[in-house]
Design a protein around this motif. Structure first.
Motif, PDB file in Angstrom:
ATOM      1  N   GLN A   1      14.476 -13.009   3.778  1.00  0.00           N
ATOM      2  CA  GLN A   1      15.770 -12.895   4.434  1.00  0.00           C
ATOM      3  C   GLN A   1      16.001 -14.134   5.290  1.00  0.00           C
TER       4      GLN A   1
ATOM      5  N   ASP B   1      17.595 -14.710   7.971  1.00  0.00           N
ATOM      6  CA  ASP B   1      17.655 -14.617   9.431  1.00  0.00           C
ATOM      7  C   ASP B   1      16.424 -14.005  10.060  1.00  0.00           C
ATOM      8  N   ARG B   2      15.411 -13.649   9.253  1.00  0.00           N
ATOM      9  CA  ARG B   2      14.244 -13.011   9.856  1.00  0.00           C
ATOM     10  C   ARG B   2      13.024 -13.081   8.955  1.00  0.00           C
TER      11      ARG B   2
ATOM     12  N   THR C   1       9.176  -7.351  12.729  1.00  0.00           N
ATOM     13  CA  THR C   1      10.268  -8.285  12.466  1.00  0.00           C
ATOM     14  C   THR C   1      10.219  -9.435  13.461  1.00  0.00           C
TER      15      THR C   1
ATOM     16  N   ARG D   1      12.426 -13.026  14.437  1.00  0.00           N
ATOM     17  CA  ARG D   1      13.651 -13.786  14.195  1.00  0.00           C
ATOM     18  C   ARG D   1      13.592 -15.114  14.939  1.00  0.00           C
ATOM     19  N   GLN D   2      14.347 -16.088  14.435  1.00  0.00           N
ATOM     20  CA  GLN D   2      14.353 -17.420  15.012  1.00  0.00           C
ATOM     21  C   GLN D   2      15.717 -17.729  15.584  1.00  0.00           C
ATOM     22  N   GLU D   3      15.745 -18.212  16.831  1.00  0.00           N
ATOM     23  CA  GLU D   3      16.965 -18.662  17.473  1.00  0.00           C
ATOM     24  C   GLU D   3      16.668 -19.980  18.165  1.00  0.00           C
TER      25      GLU D   3
ATOM     26  N   TRP E   1      12.973  -7.141  22.387  1.00  0.00           N
ATOM     27  CA  TRP E   1      12.518  -8.379  21.755  1.00  0.00           C
ATOM     28  C   TRP E   1      11.763  -9.222  22.769  1.00  0.00           C
TER      29      TRP E   1
END
Length: 282
Positions: free
Chosen positions: A98, A100-101, A112, A114-116, A267
Motif C-alpha cells: 500500500q 501510504d503504509r 501498521t 505510516r510515513q509522513e 500513533w
C-alpha cells in the motif's frame, strides 16, 4: 547448519533528529535460514536494547515479518525496533503493498507503520494486560525506586507484549531523580513518567527500566510510550497529542510524539536516522 553468508546489516538511530542521541537498533535485512539461537547470539553480541531480523511475510497482507531480540530474549513487539526496521526496509529499496503504509508482521500480530515527511509512526497495538498494579507489585517497584508510595500519582499495567508496567510521579524532575536498585526487581519491565511544567517543549519525561530483558535503562521506548499513551489519553490525563522526552539520564536526547486519531488509534512517531550501513557474516 548452513555455512555463513554475507547479509545486509544496518544500525538505525530512532527518536532523535541528532544522530547518536536516540535509541539505536541493529537490523539484519535478511534473516532467512537463521535459527532462533543464532539470532539470539547476534543480539547478545550487538548488546543493543534490540536487534531485529527481517524475514518474508507469512500473512498475505504483510510486507515483511520481523523478529525482535533483546540481549536477554525475544520480544513479540517493540516500538523503536519497529520504526527503525521499517526505515531500514525502505532504505534498502523495498516498496510496500500500500502506497501510504507498511504492514509489519511480528509475533504480536500485524502492526501498521505510516510515513509522513521525515518521520515514521506506528499504530499502538492493543494492550494484553491493563488495570492497576496489585499492591505487592507496586510495593516492589516503589522499594526499588527508593520512594514512598505517596509519591505515586497513578500506576497501571501497560503491557502490549514486553510485560510493561508504569508508575506516574508528579513531576519530570522526580522521574529524573530516581536512582533505582534494579537488583530488587530483576525480572521487571517498568517505566516511570512525570510531567514537565506547562509550556515546556515536552509534556512528559519517561524512563524505562528493563532488567527482565537484559537492559538496565532503555534510552527511548516506543512500546512503553504507545501503551502509556493509550492509558493517559483515554483517561483524560494527557491531551490527544503530546511529546515525551526520554534518555536524559543516559546522555541521550530522544523526542517521542504520541497522538490519537479521532477513532482513538494512538500513533507513536519520531525522527529516524540511518547511521551504519554494511554487512554481517551469518
Amino acid at each position: 547448519m548452513h555455512p555463513p553468508r554475507t547479509r545486509a546489516f544496518v544500525q538505525v538511530d530512532v527518536f532523535s533528529a541528532s544522530p547518536f542521541l536516540g535509541n539505536p537498533v541493529a537490523v539484519v535485512l535478511d534473516g532467512t535460514g537463521l535459527s532462533k539461537q543464532q539470532m539470539q547470539r547476534v543480539a547478545s553480541w550487538t548488546n543493543l536494547s534490540e536487534t531485529t531480523f527481517v524475514l518474508p511475510a507469512t500473512i498475505p497482507e504483510a510486507d515483511y515479518r520481523l523478529r525482535i531480540f533483546t540481549p536477554g530474549g525475544e520480544l513479540p513487539f517493540a516500538g523503536h525496533p519497529t520504526l527503525g526496521s521499517a526505515w531500514a526496509w525502505l532504505d534498502a529499496g523495498n516498496t510496500p503493498r500500500q502506497a501510504d503504509r507498511i504492514i509489519q508482521e511480528c509475533a504480536a500480530g500485524l502492526v501498521t507503520v505510516r510515513q509522513e515527511a521525515d518521520e515514521l509512526s506506528f499504530a499502538a497495538p492493543p494492550r494484553i494486560r491493563e488495570g492497576d498494579l496489585d499492591k505487592g507489585e507496586l510495593d516492589r517497584i516503589v522499594a526499588a525506586f527508593g520512594i514512598t508510595p505517596e509519591r505515586v500519582v497513578a500506576h497501571q499495567w501497560v503491557d502490549n507484549g514486553p510485560g510493561w508496567a508504569v508508575v506516574q510521579l508528579a513531576t519530570a524532575e522526580e522521574v529524573l531523580a530516581l536512582e533505582p536498585d534494579l537488583s530488587l526487581i530483576p525480572e521487571a519491565m517498568v517505566g516511570a513518567i512525570g510531567a514537565w511544567p506547562e509550556g515546556s517543549t515536552h509534556r512528559f519525561e519517561m524512563r524505562t527500566f528493563a532488567p527482565g530483558a537484559g537492559v538496565a535503562e532503555d534510552p527511548a521506548c516506543g512500546s512503553m510510550n504507545a501503551a502509556v499513551g493509550q492509558w493517559l489519553i483515554s483517561t483524560g490525563a494527557a491531551p490527544s497529542s503530546y511529546r515525551v522526552s526520554q534518555g536524559t539520564k543516559v546522555e541521550r536526547a530522544a523526542s517521542i510524539h504520541v497522538a490519537a486519531d479521532t477513532d482513538g488509534t494512538v500513533w507513536v512517531s519520531g525522527t529516524t536516522t540511518m547511521c551504519i550501513r554494511g554487512s554481517i557474516s551469518l
